[in-house]
Design a protein around this motif. Structure first.
Motif, short mmCIF file in Angstrom:
data_model
loop_
_atom_site.label_atom_id
_atom_site.label_comp_id
_atom_site.label_asym_id
_atom_site.label_seq_id
_atom_site.Cartn_x
_atom_site.Cartn_y
_atom_site.Cartn_z
N LYS A 286 0.92 -1.37 0.15
CA LYS A 286 0.16 0.22 0.39
C LYS A 286 0.84 1.33 -0.45
CE LYS A 286 -3.79 -2.05 2.72
NZ LYS A 286 -4.49 -2.34 3.77
N ASP A 287 0.11 1.94 -0.79
CA ASP A 287 1.43 3.36 -0.72
C ASP A 287 0.81 4.68 0.80
OD1 ASP A 287 -1.51 4.57 -1.66
OD2 ASP A 287 -0.73 5.16 -2.97
N GLN A 288 0.79 6.12 0.47
CA GLN A 288 0.60 6.81 1.90
C GLN A 288 -0.43 6.34 1.72
OE1 GLN A 288 2.87 7.24 -0.73
NE2 GLN A 288 2.96 9.38 -1.57
N GLY A 289 -1.41 6.74 0.99
CA GLY A 289 -2.80 6.88 0.73
C GLY A 289 -4.02 5.74 1.78
N LYS A 290 -2.83 3.94 1.83
CA LYS A 290 -3.60 2.69 1.98
C LYS A 290 -4.24 2.42 0.84
CE LYS A 290 -2.19 3.97 5.81
NZ LYS A 290 -1.08 2.93 7.22
N ARG A 291 -3.97 2.98 -0.38
CA ARG A 291 -4.46 2.01 -1.41
C ARG A 291 -3.38 1.27 -2.01
NH1 ARG A 291 -4.89 8.06 -2.65
NH2 ARG A 291 -2.66 7.82 -3.20
N ILE A 292 -4.16 0.50 -2.25
CA ILE A 292 -3.23 -0.79 -2.69
C ILE A 292 -2.50 -1.22 -4.52
CG2 ILE A 292 -2.51 -3.64 -3.36
CD1 ILE A 292 -5.97 -3.61 -1.40
N VAL A 293 -1.38 -0.70 -4.40
CA VAL A 293 -0.32 -0.38 -5.33
C VAL A 293 0.08 -1.49 -6.21
CG1 VAL A 293 0.13 1.58 -4.64
CG2 VAL A 293 1.32 0.47 -3.97
N GLY A 294 0.13 -2.86 -5.29
CA GLY A 294 1.02 -3.98 -5.68
C GLY A 294 0.70 -5.64 -4.66
N VAL A 295 0.89 -6.53 -4.98
CA VAL A 295 1.02 -7.72 -4.17
C VAL A 295 2.39 -7.57 -3.91
CG1 VAL A 295 0.72 -9.51 -4.10
CG2 VAL A 295 -1.42 -8.02 -4.48
N ALA A 296 2.62 -8.70 -2.87
CA ALA A 296 3.88 -8.83 -2.28
C ALA A 296 3.74 -10.88 -2.54
CB ALA A 296 5.02 -8.84 -2.32
N GLN A 297 4.54 -11.90 -3.06
CA GLN A 297 4.67 -12.55 -2.35
C GLN A 297 6.30 -13.47 -2.62
OE1 GLN A 297 0.64 -15.78 -4.95
NE2 GLN A 297 2.60 -16.05 -6.15
N VAL A 298 5.84 -14.22 -1.54
CA VAL A 298 7.07 -15.24 -1.78
C VAL A 298 6.91 -16.39 -1.01
CG1 VAL A 298 8.32 -13.15 -0.48
CG2 VAL A 298 6.67 -14.95 1.19
N ILE A 299 7.58 -17.50 -1.92
CA ILE A 299 7.68 -19.23 -2.12
C ILE A 299 8.21 -19.41 -2.17
CG2 ILE A 299 7.20 -20.68 -4.01
CD1 ILE A 299 5.98 -18.29 -5.38
N ASN A 300 8.06 -20.49 -0.69
CA ASN A 300 8.87 -21.60 -0.22
C ASN A 300 9.75 -21.12 1.01
OD1 ASN A 300 7.88 -23.45 -1.44
ND2 ASN A 300 8.83 -24.31 -3.17
N LYS A 301 9.73 -21.30 2.33
CA LYS A 301 11.13 -20.87 3.09
C LYS A 301 11.86 -21.88 2.69
CE LYS A 301 10.87 -19.18 7.79
NZ LYS A 301 11.32 -17.37 7.60
N ASN A 302 13.56 -21.72 2.93
CA ASN A 302 14.13 -22.12 2.31
C ASN A 302 14.12 -23.98 4.19
OD1 ASN A 302 15.79 -21.05 0.50
ND2 ASN A 302 16.46 -20.15 2.32
N GLN A 303 14.00 -22.69 5.27
CA GLN A 303 13.86 -23.92 6.27
C GLN A 303 12.55 -23.69 7.13
OE1 GLN A 303 16.07 -24.04 9.20
NE2 GLN A 303 17.90 -24.20 7.42
N GLY A 304 11.30 -24.93 6.67
CA GLY A 304 9.66 -24.82 7.45
C GLY A 304 8.79 -23.90 6.51
N VAL A 305 8.14 -23.36 7.21
CA VAL A 305 7.15 -22.46 6.80
C VAL A 305 7.16 -20.91 7.41
CG1 VAL A 305 5.52 -24.61 6.54
CG2 VAL A 305 5.16 -23.29 8.72
N PHE A 306 6.56 -20.33 6.75
CA PHE A 306 6.40 -18.71 7.15
C PHE A 306 5.56 -18.15 8.50
CE2 PHE A 306 7.09 -18.57 2.74
CZ PHE A 306 8.15 -17.67 2.58
N THR A 307 6.17 -18.11 9.44
CA THR A 307 5.52 -17.97 10.25
C THR A 307 5.16 -16.91 10.77
OG1 THR A 307 8.01 -16.85 11.50
CG2 THR A 307 7.65 -19.71 11.30
N LEU A 308 4.10 -16.23 12.21
CA LEU A 308 3.69 -15.01 12.26
C LEU A 308 4.52 -14.10 11.96
CD1 LEU A 308 1.32 -16.14 15.69
CD2 LEU A 308 0.46 -15.80 13.20
N LYS A 309 5.56 -13.95 12.63
CA LYS A 309 7.41 -13.47 12.32
C LYS A 309 7.68 -12.50 11.36
CE LYS A 309 11.85 -12.90 14.92
NZ LYS A 309 13.32 -13.07 15.36
#
Length: 873
Positions: A286-309
């Motif tokens: 999101k930009d400074q106006g809270k408008r969605i300008v894009g989407v980021a996607q990460v795939i396959n954590k090297n060890q385990g799965v993606f955590t809340l952290k």
């Protein structure tokens, strides 16, 4: 209890989570900008240290946290003047919106797209080393960071989660290239979250529909920017479609630990690529106006799965990334708009540089059009405003270099070199010309409204077509410009961006065509005028036989012609004798010898001057001859011979003979009343300016160049004197200057020999004195001249009364003819007497003119009194 700032700072250091959250909630824009500016300055200084060490072979690790972000630079597209300079044809094409809605530069046919600079490996190594410390932290006691030795022990690093995120933020803060900043974001995320693959999708909108476009796909921490910038990798995703589309639609984060167990995951991608997707973390940007300008996607954590952290870290980082992307997009649009404006302005310059020929302008338009919008063929069809039923008066065509080469080879093989190469598509072009609408055919095979009947005849296939009207400044359609077949490398058809660019270009084309047509029309009129002037000059100049007779005859003396008498009577001479007498006056003043004037040339000029006087009542050749005789007399026996130099004497004789050339028998006021073209040419001294121009024309005509032996400086001097003298015959100019003359004479401070200003005034007064010199001649001569003047005035008055329906002034009103004596007395008192009185004080030799004027006044006064007495009886 009151806490001092040291205690508060210590507590904030011990509670970093609270400090970070407080900063996110409470920090103002100015605080962030100030912090970023200070950070940039310090980092820039550290980067220079690293760069110096790197270039000198010093492989020591960075000594501070800020040094870890050094290394990569933003690739910037440079705009070169060569892009549109006609000396570098074919031109580099401009800018477009591709099928995914992204703004991009067209790549020239023979040149690949600009290659971004590679990431600096030093920067990536430094960043990886710092992040590795964060993922494998040193010993931490009571939540306080400790210093850890690195490498050879020459440097230390303070590792902190927030510090690391801010370092990565600074890594993208100053990058204003969308592609480059996107790659930096994904590479940083790959390292930050220990992900195997990352992708970035940006929001685009077309025809009111929003969708995602993959700016970069499958980026990892080792990939370089040029490895990922491949147009074919772009993926278009509708809002709500798939995982990324759902995140873009809802704005919610999706953390999928097992992709194959989630129905929203599209397994077809893995099947095509052979890549096994395990877990996915997808989050909106999101930009400074809270408008969605894009989407980021990460795939396959090297060890385990993606955590809340990981989600928290991801969100913290992307909060800054949205602003960076938004700023980069704005900068990209500004760059593209500047690029568009620069090219259009240079195109306009190219068009307006050469406007002498329509064919040259059309070649410029077509050459730039084909290159600017990357098309194979182009044509311009110009309408015929005078005959709209004929549709197009002229047609022009052009093909790109590549197509021209192919067509040339084909024509050589088929033996048909004159074959037209561009279809005119009359159905389409006439529709655009008549309606002013734009036609954009994206797929000719599927087109149902228009048929492309010329394809078979010309031997090629129309795939796409764009036709736009060309208008002038009044919005009238001058013609159409038609582009055929988009280059395959540039796209399948002409886009909306192409339409906008060509519309802007068509405006310049319309102005260029209008100006060129105007120039050609002006050139034709100038040529026509030149022909007319040649014809008039031929008829204006006396034939050689006439001047030859004058040259061969014996010229009597001035005494035999009685030229040295103020009472000279021209009625005693024939027209032929008046010309001989004129030549005699030049000879007696030794002018031919002083200025090397051939007698034959002089004779032909005199005959031509006589030929250019109209047969009006008074302002005719006889009047000009008398004025010249008066000047001759004033110079020779009036005492002005020693006042005026040779150039002034020559100019005075020329001016006196020419001062009423082509007079029409009407005055300046009459020219203004009838709105004659002369009145539009000269707002003051209308007829006098015309007389001067006629004089100049004769002096420059073949066979009449009596001034041809003068140097350029001498010629300019004489012409200036002639102009001044002829303009001085305007009585309005006389009234303006006579006070100065009277003051000079009255003061006794006259210095004719050395004071050129005084001599200019004197020459002007002499011209007026000669112009009205009939008032100084014997009574019978004066009476006859006065009747001629009155009749010419009455004729003008008759025209004003009968044609203009205006009541003429008294001196031109035939009904008031009986008032002529009284009007003559008034003319003498107001104009003549003051002038001749002053001149007689200048030179005693001029006193006979004053005496003659006074004598004639007495006669007119007697007639006036008789008329009054007769009227009273």
């Amino acid at each position: 209890m009151v806490l001092d700032e040291h205690q508060i700072e210590a507590w904030l250091d011990d509670h970093p989570d609270f400090t970070f959250d407080y900063f996110l909630r409470k920090a103002t824009q100015s605080m962030i900008n100030t912090w970023l500016a200070d950070r940039v300055i310090r980092i820039a200084a550290d980067e220079r240290k690293i760069s110096d060490a790197f270039t000198t072979g010093d492989d020591r690790p960075p000594s501070s946290a800020s040094e870890a972000s050094a290394g990569r630079k933003t690739p910037i597209r440079k705009i070169s003047h060569e892009d549109i300079n006609p000396n570098y044809l074919p031109l580099k094409p401009m800018v477009s919106t591709n099928e995914q809605g992204s703004l991009s530069f067209y790549a020239p046919e023979n040149q690949s797209p600009p290659t971004p600079r590679r990431n600096n490996n030093l920067g990536r190594k430094l960043k990886a080393r710092r992040i590795s410390h964060w993922h494998n932290p040193p010993q931490i006691k009571n939540g306080t960071d400790v210093e850890v030795e690195e490498g050879d022990g020459n440097s230390t690093a303070v590792i902190d989660e927030r510090d690391m995120i801010m370092e990565l933020v600074m890594d993208i803060a100053m990058d204003l290239d969308v592609t480059s900043v996107s790659h930096r974001i994904l590479q940083n995320v790959s390292i930050l979250l220990e992900a195997d693959r990352c992708s970035l999708f940006l929001v685009r909108e077309k025809a009111g529909e929003k969708f995602l476009v993959s700016r970069l796909f499958d980026v990892n921490k080792e990939s370089t920017l040029e490895d990922n910038v491949v147009k074919q990798n772009e993926i278009r995703i509708k809002f709500g479609q798939g995982i990324a589309g759902l995140v873009a639609l809802t704005g919610n984060t999706l953390n999928i630990p097992d992709a194959y167990k989630d129905k929203r995951f599209n397994q077809n991608v893995d099947q095509k690529t052979g890549y096994k997707t395990k877990c996915i973390l997808c989050m909106p940007i999101k930009d400074q106006g809270k408008r969605i300008v894009g989407v980021a996607q990460v795939i396959n954590k090297n060890q385990g799965v993606f955590t809340l952290k990981d989600e928290k870290i991801f969100a913290s980082y992307l909060g800054f990334c949205g602003i960076a992307i938004h700023n980069a997009q704005i900068f990209e649009k500004i760059q593209l708009e500047n690029r568009r404006n620069e090219i259009l302005l240079d195109l306009a310059r190219c068009l307006f540089e050469e406007q002498s020929s329509l064919s040259i302008v059309m070649e410029t338009i077509l050459t730039h059009s084909t290159s600017l919008l990357s098309c194979e063929r182009a044509s311009v069809l110009l309408a015929d405003p005078a005959h709209p039923e004929n549709l197009f008066k002229k047609t022009f065509e052009h093909v790109s270099d590549q197509v021209a080469l192919e067509s040339k080879l084909e024509n050589l093989q088929n033996g048909n070199s004159n074959k037209r190469k561009v279809p005119f598509n009359i159905a389409i072009t006439s529709f655009v010309q008549q309606t002013g609408q734009i036609v954009n055919v994206r797929d000719a095979e599927k087109e149902t409204k228009f048929q492309f009947v010329e394809d078979e005849e010309l031997g090629f296939t129309t795939r796409s077509l764009l036709c736009i009207p060309i208008r002038d400044s009044l919005r009238q359609v001058l013609g159409v410009i038609q582009l055929v077949n988009k280059m395959p490398k540039a796209g399948p058809y002409f886009t909306q961006s192409d339409v906008q660019i060509l519309e802007a270009f068509a405006i310049f084309c319309g102005l260029g065509i209008s100006n060129t047509r105007m120039y050609e029309e002006t050139a034709r009129l100038a040529a026509k005028q030149q022909v007319i002037l040649e014809v008039l000059s031929y008829h204006a100049v006396a034939p050689p036989t006439e001047s030859l007779q004058l040259t061969q005859s014996e010229i009597p003396s001035a005494k035999s012609f009685d030229l040295l008498s103020y009472g000279f009577d021209d009625s005693l001479l024939s027209d032929y004798d008046t010309m001989r007498a004129t030549v005699r006056m030049f000879i007696d003043m030794n002018i031919p010898e002083k200025f090397h004037i051939n007698i034959g040339t002089l004779s032909r000029w005199v005959a031509s001057v006589k030929r250019n006087y109209r047969p009006v009542r008074y302002h005719n050749w006889r009047h000009a001859f008398n004025v010249c005789q008066s000047a001759f007399c004033m110079i020779k026996i009036g005492g002005l011979l020693n006042v005026f130099n040779d150039y002034e004497q020559l100019a005075l004789l020329i001016s006196c003979l020419s001062h009423d050339l082509d007079h029409r028998g009407t005055n300046n006021a009459f020219q203004a009343k009838i709105e004659h073209p002369l009145a539009r040419l000269y707002s003051t001294s209308t007829m006098e300016h015309h007389h001067y121009n006629q004089c100049l024309m004769l002096l420059q005509s073949d066979g009449c160049e009596i001034l041809s032996h003068l140097s350029s400086t001498e010629y300019a001097r004489v012409i200036k004197l002639v102009q001044h003298a002829i303009i001085s015959t305007d009585l309005a100019v006389y009234f303006k200057n006579r006070t100065a003359f009277f003051n000079i004479v009255k003061s006794g401070a006259r210095d004719w020999a050395n004071n050129e200003i005084q001599r200019d005034v004197l020459r002007g007064m002499v011209m007026t004195a000669t112009d009205v010199s009939a008032i100084t001649k014997p009574w019978l001569i004066e009476l006859k001249v006065a009747e001629q003047v009155a009749e010419e005035f009455f004729e003008q008055g008759d025209i004003e009364k009968n044609k203009l329906m205006q009541e003429p002034i008294d001196m031109m009103n035939r009904k008031l003819k009986h008032k002529l004596p009284n009007m003559q007395v008034g003319f003498i008192d107001s104009i003549c007497l003051p002038l001749y009185e002053a001149l007689s004080k200048t030179s005693k030799g001029l006193k006979p003119m004053l005496d003659g004027c006074l004598d004639n006044r007495r006669h007119w006064k007697e007639m006036s009194q008789k008329n009054e007495a007769g009227t009273s009886m």
